[in-house]
Write an enzyme that holds these catalytic residues in place. Structure first.
Site, PDB file in Angstrom:
ATOM      1  N   TYR A  28     -22.792  52.223  25.743  1.00  0.00           N
ATOM      2  CA  TYR A  28     -21.674  52.790  24.977  1.00  0.00           C
ATOM      3  C   TYR A  28     -20.527  53.205  25.890  1.00  0.00           C
ATOM      4  CZ  TYR A  28     -18.982  55.607  21.750  1.00  0.00           C
ATOM      5  OH  TYR A  28     -17.961  56.111  20.990  1.00  0.00           O
ATOM      6  N   PRO A  81     -10.249  63.291  27.292  1.00  0.00           N
ATOM      7  CA  PRO A  81     -11.044  63.356  26.066  1.00  0.00           C
ATOM      8  C   PRO A  81     -11.891  62.104  25.892  1.00  0.00           C
ATOM      9  CG  PRO A  81      -8.767  62.825  25.557  1.00  0.00           C
ATOM     10  CD  PRO A  81      -8.810  63.139  27.024  1.00  0.00           C
ATOM     11  N   GLY A  83     -14.584  60.578  22.863  1.00  0.00           N
ATOM     12  CA  GLY A  83     -15.246  60.762  21.582  1.00  0.00           C
ATOM     13  C   GLY A  83     -16.760  60.719  21.711  1.00  0.00           C
ATOM     14  N   SER A 110     -11.695  65.780  22.329  1.00  0.00           N
ATOM     15  CA  SER A 110     -11.360  64.752  21.358  1.00  0.00           C
ATOM     16  C   SER A 110     -11.516  65.253  19.927  1.00  0.00           C
ATOM     17  CB  SER A 110     -12.258  63.530  21.576  1.00  0.00           C
ATOM     18  OG  SER A 110     -12.067  62.574  20.544  1.00  0.00           O
ATOM     19  N   GLN A 131      -6.937  66.562  22.032  1.00  0.00           N
ATOM     20  CA  GLN A 131      -6.570  65.159  21.770  1.00  0.00           C
ATOM     21  C   GLN A 131      -6.652  64.904  20.271  1.00  0.00           C
ATOM     22  OE1 GLN A 131      -9.067  62.741  20.706  1.00  0.00           O
ATOM     23  NE2 GLN A 131      -7.508  61.164  20.461  1.00  0.00           N
ATOM     24  N   LYS A 254      -0.653  59.649  24.519  1.00  0.00           N
ATOM     25  CA  LYS A 254      -1.668  59.004  25.355  1.00  0.00           C
ATOM     26  C   LYS A 254      -1.879  57.553  24.917  1.00  0.00           C
ATOM     27  CE  LYS A 254      -6.421  59.580  27.053  1.00  0.00           C
ATOM     28  NZ  LYS A 254      -6.973  58.270  26.676  1.00  0.00           N
ATOM     29  N   HIS A 278      -7.025  52.726  27.791  1.00  0.00           N
ATOM     30  CA  HIS A 278      -8.231  53.216  27.133  1.00  0.00           C
ATOM     31  C   HIS A 278      -9.490  52.806  27.918  1.00  0.00           C
ATOM     32  CE1 HIS A 278      -8.886  55.418  23.326  1.00  0.00           C
ATOM     33  NE2 HIS A 278     -10.139  55.013  23.447  1.00  0.00           N
TER      34      HIS A 278
END
Length: 365
Positions: A28, A81, A83, A110, A131, A254, A278
């Protein structure tokens, strides 16, 4: 300075995290999108930045303190941040928030983290940045901003580079999904990583705790299905202007890779931008972030602060970004590798590694 000399660098922590986590830290967190060309491209582009050292400068101690957005931090970097941080290791948001307070660095929470601003803000002791993935409903949007501001988040970062969920092939092959599917493979992985499983049971099943008050269901699975209906993945400049007007503190955009978008950010009143692809997790054809940084710095012309994100694995990488004009740097994966490898002390350990590397290399340069 480092807490555990068995893990002297971010790659060592990543390897340890992979052994302790059933799937999330590797498939992940580490994965990119598509065929994952952009992740190694980020790395190669950073490695290509050479800094020619000057010698015979005598004894000196680099000054790492950095002022940005009205606060003075101990270093020119902070935790980006991420998730679902609690899936990398249960309690990660709390661990990194405590590091932010103890070490005096910023931590970005996040919108889709597993802890809400009410919990994390006080732990950051004034060093929290929030964020935002923009909620569709104006009332929800206003409420989220109000909660963040009232609980100590002084800087807002609006992420704009996720217009649609990307295809992360390694996750698909590994069977990683949100919410997790309880297949035999998943259960086996949890069973052979008992430390993660026990910690998860002790900490509680992860949830979207910032957003769950706006869901009809309180379950993680139900919340995961509703996130896309609550959040607007495609904000525009007008929405950003509304957010700018609504937020009383520093306002940061961002996910900027274009010099023209950087100029528009200046015009709409942003206080800063984060130059980021990202971490290679959204658009595989994008350029390496470090390759576009100098052009964006030139386009901005010092009118707002320019932060750098994506691919940083060391203090030397931070130095490279600062050398090319960045005012500050953010790291996402590194701090999560730290907590996945070392638990509560992982955030401190990552900070100490990066600070020591940055100071050493600044003396060399």
């Amino acid at each position: 300075m480092s807490l555990d000399n068995r893990y002297p660098s971010i790659p060592y922590l990543a390897a340890k995290a992979r052994k302790r986590n059933p799937f999330f830290a590797w498939e992940y967190l580490a994965s990119g999108t598509g065929t994952e060309q952009l992740v190694p491209k980020n790395r190669a582009a950073l490695d290509a930045i050479e800094l020619v050292p000057r010698v015979l400068k005598g004894r000196f101690t680099p000054k790492l303190e950095t002022a940005i957005f009205g606060r003075r931090y101990s270093v020119p970097f902070g935790a980006a941040p991420v998730g679902l941080s609690g899936l990398m290791w249960p309690g990660s948001e709390r661990f990194i928030a405590r590091t932010a307070a103890k070490k005096n660095m910023p931590y970005g929470l996040s919108t889709v983290a597993n802890e809400p601003p009410e919990v994390i803000g006080p732990l950051c002791d004034g060093n929290g940045w929030f964020q935002l993935y923009t909620p569709i409903d104006p009332e929800i949007r206003a409420d989220v901003l109000k909660r963040a501001w009232e609980h100590g988040f002084g800087t807002l970062m609006v992420t704009v580079d996720v217009p649609v969920g990307s295809r992360r092939e390694r996750q698909l092959v590994a069977g990683v999904s949100v919410p997790p599917k309880f297949m035999p493979q998943t259960l086996f992985r949890a069973a052979v990583r008992p430390a993660w499983s026990i910690a998860t049971l002790r900490h509680g099943i992860p949830k979207f705790r910032t957003l769950e008050k706006y869901f009809a269901t309180k379950s993680f699975a139900g919340g995961a299905r509703l996130v896309g209906k609550v959040l607007d993945s495609r904000p525009d400049w007008e929405m950003l202007r509304q957010l700018r007007d609504a937020w009383p503190g520093p306002f940061v955009i961002k996910g900027i890779l274009s010099a023209e978008d950087a100029r528009l950010a200046v015009e709409m009143g942003a206080d800063g931008i984060v130059v980021s692809n990202h971490g290679g997790r959204q658009f595989d054809a994008a350029p390496a972030t470090i390759s576009v940084l100098p052009g964006i710095v030139e386009a901005v012309g010092g009118r707002i602060r320019v932060l750098f994100d994506s691919g940083i694995e060391s203090g030397l990488d931070i130095q490279r970004a600062l050398h090319l004009g960045a005012d500050f740097c953010l790291l996402g994966r590194a701090f999560l590798y730290g907590t996945a490898a070392l638990g509560a002390r992982g955030g401190d350990h990552v900070y100490d590694i990066l600070r020591a590397e940055l100071e050493t290399n600044m003396i060399q340069y």
